[in-house]
Each structure stands twice: as C-alpha cells, then as structure tokens.
Scaffold this motif. Structure first.
Motif, PDB file in Angstrom:
ATOM      1  N   TYR A  13       0.662  -1.196  -0.113  1.00 12.50           N
ATOM      2  CA  TYR A  13       0.010  -0.132  -0.047  1.00 12.50           C
ATOM      3  C   TYR A  13       1.134   1.314   0.067  1.00 12.50           C
ATOM      4  O   TYR A  13       1.504   1.330   0.887  1.00 12.50           O
ATOM      5  N   THR A  14       0.880   2.172  -0.990  1.00 13.71           N
ATOM      6  CA  THR A  14       1.674   3.321  -1.036  1.00 13.71           C
ATOM      7  C   THR A  14       1.192   4.578  -1.066  1.00 13.71           C
ATOM      8  O   THR A  14       1.679   5.427  -1.323  1.00 13.71           O
ATOM      9  N   GLY A  15      -0.383   4.612  -0.500  1.00 16.39           N
ATOM     10  CA  GLY A  15      -0.917   5.898  -0.321  1.00 16.39           C
ATOM     11  C   GLY A  15      -0.284   6.646   0.598  1.00 16.39           C
ATOM     12  O   GLY A  15       0.356   6.124   1.637  1.00 16.39           O
ATOM     13  N   ASP A  16      -0.270   8.027   0.618  1.00 19.94           N
ATOM     14  CA  ASP A  16       0.094   9.087   1.307  1.00 19.94           C
ATOM     15  C   ASP A  16      -0.362   8.919   2.924  1.00 19.94           C
ATOM     16  O   ASP A  16       0.396   9.103   3.836  1.00 19.94           O
ATOM     17  N   ASP A  17      -1.615   8.225   2.850  1.00 19.48           N
ATOM     18  CA  ASP A  17      -2.027   7.666   4.283  1.00 19.48           C
ATOM     19  C   ASP A  17      -1.763   6.558   4.697  1.00 19.48           C
ATOM     20  O   ASP A  17      -2.413   6.157   5.764  1.00 19.48           O
ATOM     21  N   TYR A  18      -0.499   5.990   4.357  1.00 24.38           N
ATOM     22  CA  TYR A  18      -0.123   4.688   4.654  1.00 24.38           C
ATOM     23  C   TYR A  18      -0.073   4.723   6.291  1.00 24.38           C
ATOM     24  O   TYR A  18      -0.497   3.734   6.921  1.00 24.38           O
ATOM     25  N   ASP A  75      -1.801   5.788   8.427  1.00 20.55           N
ATOM     26  CA  ASP A  75      -3.078   5.846   9.109  1.00 20.55           C
ATOM     27  C   ASP A  75      -3.490   4.418   9.196  1.00 20.55           C
ATOM     28  O   ASP A  75      -4.624   4.457   9.796  1.00 20.55           O
ATOM     29  N   ASN A  91       5.305  -1.745   2.803  1.00 15.05           N
ATOM     30  CA  ASN A  91       5.307  -0.350   2.161  1.00 15.05           C
ATOM     31  C   ASN A  91       6.350  -0.498   0.855  1.00 15.05           C
ATOM     32  O   ASN A  91       6.673  -1.557   0.429  1.00 15.05           O
ATOM     33  N   LYS A  92       6.406   0.589   0.090  1.00 13.53           N
ATOM     34  CA  LYS A  92       7.150   0.457  -1.390  1.00 13.53           C
ATOM     35  C   LYS A  92       8.664   0.500  -0.978  1.00 13.53           C
ATOM     36  O   LYS A  92       9.249  -0.257  -1.940  1.00 13.53           O
ATOM     37  N   GLU A 130      -1.199  -3.090  -5.354  1.00 15.89           N
ATOM     38  CA  GLU A 130      -1.921  -2.086  -4.232  1.00 15.89           C
ATOM     39  C   GLU A 130      -3.160  -2.813  -3.691  1.00 15.89           C
ATOM     40  O   GLU A 130      -3.973  -3.299  -4.676  1.00 15.89           O
TER      41      GLU A 130
END
Length: 305
Positions: free
Chosen positions: A150-155, A157, A164-165, A184
């Motif tokens: 999962y590479t969203g900015d909200d990782y 949270d 991670n990436k 993802e």
C-alpha cells in the motif's frame, strides 16, 4: 543444518514452522486489535477461546504428519498470540527474511530461535528499519515475487497496511534476477469486508496452474487484470466479499496436488476437487476470526521436488 529452499507456493513441503495457540493470552481490549475482524469479534463477545484454537492447530499438525512434513513449533511465550508465524518471517530461495513487523511482535521472532540455530546465519536477513514487510504479503512464484503493498500518502493511518514501497525496492535489490510484481491492496481499519490485510487475503496461486482471486481486494484494476491474464480466466476461482471475509483464499498447498482448506469452504472445496486436487479439510473457523487462516499460520522452510 537445514538447507532452506522455497521458490513457489506449491512445491512439495518438507519442513515448516507452524504457529502455536498455547498461552495466547486474554481477549484483547478493543484498542489493542490489529485488524477490523478481530475488533468485530472482541466487541461482539465472540472472540475465539484458546482451547478451540489449540484443537484447530492440532488438526493442521496432523495433516503435516500424514504427509511426512518436518514441523517446528515456536517456543511458547506466556500470554502472547503466536498463531501467525507467516507474519514474522518468510523464506525465498535459500534466505530467511526477518519481517519488520509491529514492534510489540518482535518477541514472536525470538521464539523461533531454535529453528534459526540450525540455519546458516549468513542466510538470515534483517531488512533495514524503513522496510516494512510481512510474510502474508510476499509470494515467491518461480521467476516472480508477488508482493502486496500500500503506497498511499495515508499509509501511516492504516494499522492494516503492513508492507510499504521500500519493501518492494528492497526485494528488487535482493533478487535482481526475478521480477518483483507489486499489487496495491484495499485497506480499511474498520470494515473487514473492505480490507485486504495481506496479499494472501485476496489471492492465492495453487498447483495445476490454478489460482484463487478476489477482485475488490485490489485497488488498481489493471493489476488485478494482470493476474487474470497471467493465470487465465478459466483457471481462476473468483471469491465474493463474504468469502474473502471468511478467508477462502488463505488455504495452504502441501504439494501441487494437495491443498489444506477449512471444512466449511464448501463451494471452494468442491471446485478444488473438480480440478483434481486432494483437499484435506480441517476446522479453522475460530482462528479465522482473527483475520488469518491456514497460510498465515505457516512459515515454509523447505519445499522441493
């Protein structure tokens, strides 16, 4: 000494670490839950009891015994949930990687020291601190390594985002001769039916060129489509949101022909038999309440023909 060897998810299993449900501690408080499914059962008063989970794991151990698999169990830590050995480490080729897991689970790794003692210490690798990675997100598949991420900015949270990436880049550097293919995953802290905790919660390759998939577990349609094309639509068992919630994709292959599955997964088990698999059915529904099932409970050390 143990010569580690794992290059896929299905080659005949020779040695494995199976977690333990002994002394797994009191029912967690709601704020201690690591995932939405556990939280749901904590709040409903249906969280699994230790004796039931020990019985389920014993049934799994008997299947391994039947197929002459060497089984290691973790040392028991008092009041510690040690069921999910897949979270703490994983083997690719001849290397064992120490997962960087939630910090309060570090003790679980120390509980397999007796296994590490019979492995070449140069083959035990601890990724750098910024690499977040758990075994449920990592699937060696011959020339590929499939990785859930999962590479969203909200990782930060999401307590449900475990890989991670940086982990994807780390695996690419460790295995330059393989294709590291990242996917993802959909994450939710609150809705278990909208949360793919790990890649093995929405995807599982099987022997005979088959695979189990759940479309909504993937955030990017093209990535889901890539897997459909890779295995071929006719070889895929697509599971519903409810079946993903019950952990249908988290079965475990002892060999290309033999799959261990939960006894209530009737639709899946019938399909597996229709495809020519031997299905070893065991009860695992209590452990499933913690958003983990058969693959999550195992750490394969040696798979070879």
């Amino acid at each position: 000494m143990l010569s580690l060897h794992v290059v896929d998810e299905v080659a005949p299993l020779k040695a494995v670490v199976l977690g333990t449900a002994e002394s797994c501690g009191p029912v967690p408080k709601p704020e201690e839950a690591y995932d939405p499914k556990s939280l749901e059962h904590i709040l409903a008063g249906t969280y699994p009891v230790e004796s039931d989970m020990i019985a389920e794991m014993d049934a799994f151990a008997r299947v391994f015994e039947k197929y002459d698999v060497q089984v290691f169990r973790p040392s028991v830590i008092e009041d510690c949930n040690q069921i999910f050995s897949r979270d703490i480490a994983f083997v690719i080729e001849d290397k064992l990687f120490h997962s960087n897991i939630l910090p309060d689970r570090e003790r679980e790794f120390e509980a397999i020291q007796h296994v590490l003692d019979i492995v070449d210490s140069k083959k035990v690798i601890r990724p750098p601190e910024e690499v977040h990675i758990e075994g449920g997100d990592v699937m060696p598949w011959n020339d590929f390594i499939f990785v859930g991420t999962y590479t969203g900015d909200d990782y930060p949270d999401f307590i449900t985002a475990r890989t991670n990436k940086e982990a994807v880049e780390f695996l690419k550097a460790e295995f330059p001769h393989k294709t590291v293919k990242a996917f993802e995953l959909r994450k939710s802290n609150t809705n278990a039916k909208e949360n793919a905790l790990h890649l093995d919660c929405c995807f599982q390759p099987l022997g005979k060129g088959k695979a189990i998939l759940h479309k909504n577990g993937f955030l990017v349609d093209e990535e889901y489509q890539w897997l459909v094309n890779f295995f071929g639509q006719e070889n895929i068992f697509e599971i519903s949101a409810d079946e993903m919630y019950q952990m249908f994709s988290n079965v475990f292959s002892i060999s290309p022909e033999i799959v261990v599955s939960e006894k209530n997964f009737t639709r899946l088990n019938n399909w597996l038999r229709d495809q020519g698999f031997t299905v070893e059915e065991i009860p695992y529904a209590e452990i499933a309440k913690q958003e983990g099932l058969l693959r999550c409970s195992t750490l394969p050390l040696i798979r070879e023909y």
